[in-house]
Design a protein around this motif. Structure first.
Motif, PDB file in Angstrom:
ATOM      1  N   GLN A  10      -4.448   4.717  -7.086  1.00  0.00           N
ATOM      2  CA  GLN A  10      -5.657   5.281  -7.701  1.00  0.00           C
ATOM      3  C   GLN A  10      -6.626   5.793  -6.626  1.00  0.00           C
ATOM      4  OE1 GLN A  10      -6.788   1.852  -9.961  1.00  0.00           O
ATOM      5  NE2 GLN A  10      -5.438   2.335 -11.682  1.00  0.00           N
ATOM      6  N   SER A  11      -6.747   5.040  -5.537  1.00  0.00           N
ATOM      7  CA  SER A  11      -7.670   5.464  -4.478  1.00  0.00           C
ATOM      8  C   SER A  11      -7.209   6.750  -3.799  1.00  0.00           C
ATOM      9  CB  SER A  11      -7.822   4.344  -3.434  1.00  0.00           C
ATOM     10  OG  SER A  11      -6.651   4.214  -2.646  1.00  0.00           O
ATOM     11  N   LYS A  12      -5.887   6.990  -3.826  1.00  0.00           N
ATOM     12  CA  LYS A  12      -5.343   8.222  -3.237  1.00  0.00           C
ATOM     13  C   LYS A  12      -5.238   9.338  -4.266  1.00  0.00           C
ATOM     14  CE  LYS A  12      -4.390   6.451   0.882  1.00  0.00           C
ATOM     15  NZ  LYS A  12      -5.110   5.183   0.720  1.00  0.00           N
ATOM     16  N   LYS A  13      -5.779   9.090  -5.485  1.00  0.00           N
ATOM     17  CA  LYS A  13      -5.786  10.079  -6.575  1.00  0.00           C
ATOM     18  C   LYS A  13      -4.366  10.457  -7.010  1.00  0.00           C
ATOM     19  CE  LYS A  13     -10.338  10.576  -6.496  1.00  0.00           C
ATOM     20  NZ  LYS A  13     -10.680   9.597  -5.442  1.00  0.00           N
ATOM     21  N   GLU A  69      -2.563  -4.483  -6.393  1.00  0.00           N
ATOM     22  CA  GLU A  69      -2.826  -3.842  -5.097  1.00  0.00           C
ATOM     23  C   GLU A  69      -2.142  -2.481  -4.964  1.00  0.00           C
ATOM     24  OE1 GLU A  69      -3.523  -5.720  -0.646  1.00  0.00           O
ATOM     25  OE2 GLU A  69      -2.185  -6.750  -2.042  1.00  0.00           O
ATOM     26  N   HIS A  97       0.837  -1.198   0.000  1.00  0.00           N
ATOM     27  CA  HIS A  97       0.000   0.000   0.000  1.00  0.00           C
ATOM     28  C   HIS A  97       0.875   1.253   0.000  1.00  0.00           C
ATOM     29  CE1 HIS A  97      -3.177  -2.818   0.974  1.00  0.00           C
ATOM     30  NE2 HIS A  97      -2.391  -3.287   1.937  1.00  0.00           N
ATOM     31  N   GLU A 101      -3.896   0.043  -7.358  1.00  0.00           N
ATOM     32  CA  GLU A 101      -5.232   0.376  -6.888  1.00  0.00           C
ATOM     33  C   GLU A 101      -5.161   1.327  -5.695  1.00  0.00           C
ATOM     34  OE1 GLU A 101      -6.892  -3.454  -6.152  1.00  0.00           O
ATOM     35  OE2 GLU A 101      -7.162  -3.910  -8.289  1.00  0.00           O
ATOM     36  N   GLY A 102      -4.147   1.127  -4.840  1.00  0.00           N
ATOM     37  CA  GLY A 102      -3.943   2.044  -3.722  1.00  0.00           C
ATOM     38  C   GLY A 102      -3.596   3.438  -4.198  1.00  0.00           C
TER      39      GLY A 102
END
Length: 313
Positions: A308-311, A302, A217, A305-306
């Protein structure tokens, strides 16, 4: 995409799908890697990590690759109990690397070797032999510190990097250090202070670093699957760069590693910020090229995707 983001993430993630916790069958892992190599995010992908002792098993899958989309490999050495045992296993690995590259030519490249040192303090002759033998195969070699992660670990780590530093000072062939930053159980994770001590020690001694394990992450966080906090790869590489640019001490470096607030890490056109400290784009490029190499992850999905989730992506 911001140039600071591109510079930071370029070829950052070596794919280690064969290793825990994923521990995929070879066929699935190598097909994943081939797919990632053609993905839009392939620019973040580094090498395929595999034990040198298993290279022969890759023969049926080399056809998935070509001279244009190459199978780039970082080969992992075998664990050993003492220097003599280690050097014997090293020669076996190098023979396999040489034969594999000879069989497959331009479709494959193996130019990194990750060697677990035996859990003893290495001496100059031992390190010189490792460097000399791996250099014959044009391998950039990272020596993994395998001392038990206990109260004596920092002292043993510092003595080991002192020996590597002395070797690098005297010899033309340079060795790097590989740091394990986690595992599948809580006791496998070094503390922020232990990691910070390693980052500062290797910077002060001009030793390049590679990392592995537990870095799934971007930002440090508690994870139920290991019942502890896992290091964030954004924390780790940012901390390493800030040590070099701003000469951070160990406590402040540990603060960067322990920071769980994503808003403290910002990519801009000027560079990467942690709070009010900046690493310029040119400095990011310099440290990624010269001292903060990459990290091994059993998942490629993983980490991205982490991000991307944090922009960030």
């Amino acid at each position: 995409m911001k140039s600071s983001t591109q510079s930071f993430l370029s070829n950052l993630i070596d794919y280690a799908g064969l290793f825990p916790p994923s521990q995929l069958p070879l066929e699935e892992a190598i097909h994943n890697y081939a797919s990632y190599k053609s993905d839009a995010d392939a620019w973040m992908l580094g090498r395929f990590i595999i034990p040198a002792s298993r290279l022969d098993e890759l023969d049926p899958y080399v056809s998935l690759f070509s001279k244009k989309i190459r199978l780039d490999i970082s080969a992992i050495g075998q664990r050993s109990t003492d220097a003599s045992h280690c050097l014997g296993l090293l020669q076996s690995d190098l023979d396999k690397i040489s034969a594999f590259c000879h069989r497959h030519g331009g479709k494959v490249s193996i130019n990194v070797y990750e060697m677990p040192l035996p859990p003893i303090l290495p001496n100059s002759h031992f390190l010189k032999t490792i460097a000399r033998e791996t250099n014959k195969h044009q391998l950039q070699t990272f020596c993994e510190i395998t001392m038990p992660l206990n109260d004596e670990w920092v002292d043993m780590m510092l003595q080991t990097v002192d020996e590597i530093s002395e070797h690098n000072r005297k010899e033309d062939i340079q060795l790097g250090v590989k740091l394990r930053t986690g595992g599948v159980t809580a006791d496998a994770f070094p503390s922020p202070e232990q990691v910070a001590t390693t980052l500062v020690a290797c910077y002060e001694r001009n030793i390049p670093l590679k990392f592995t394990a537990g870095l799934h992450h971007p930002i440090r966080m508690y994870r139920d699957e290991v019942s502890t906090k896992m290091h964030g790869f954004l924390n780790l590489f940012t901390a390493g760069m800030l040590v070099g640019v701003h000469r951070l001490d160990i406590p402040t470096t540990a603060d960067v590693l322990a920071d769980e607030d994503p808003s403290h890490f910002r990519f801009t056109e000027k560079g990467l910020f942690w709070k009010d400290l900046i690493v310029a784009v040119t400095e990011i490029e310099q440290y990624r090229k010269q001292s903060l190499y990459s990290y091994g992850s059993c998942s490629f999905d993983e980490p991205r995707e982490g991000l991307q989730s944090k922009k960030i992506l």
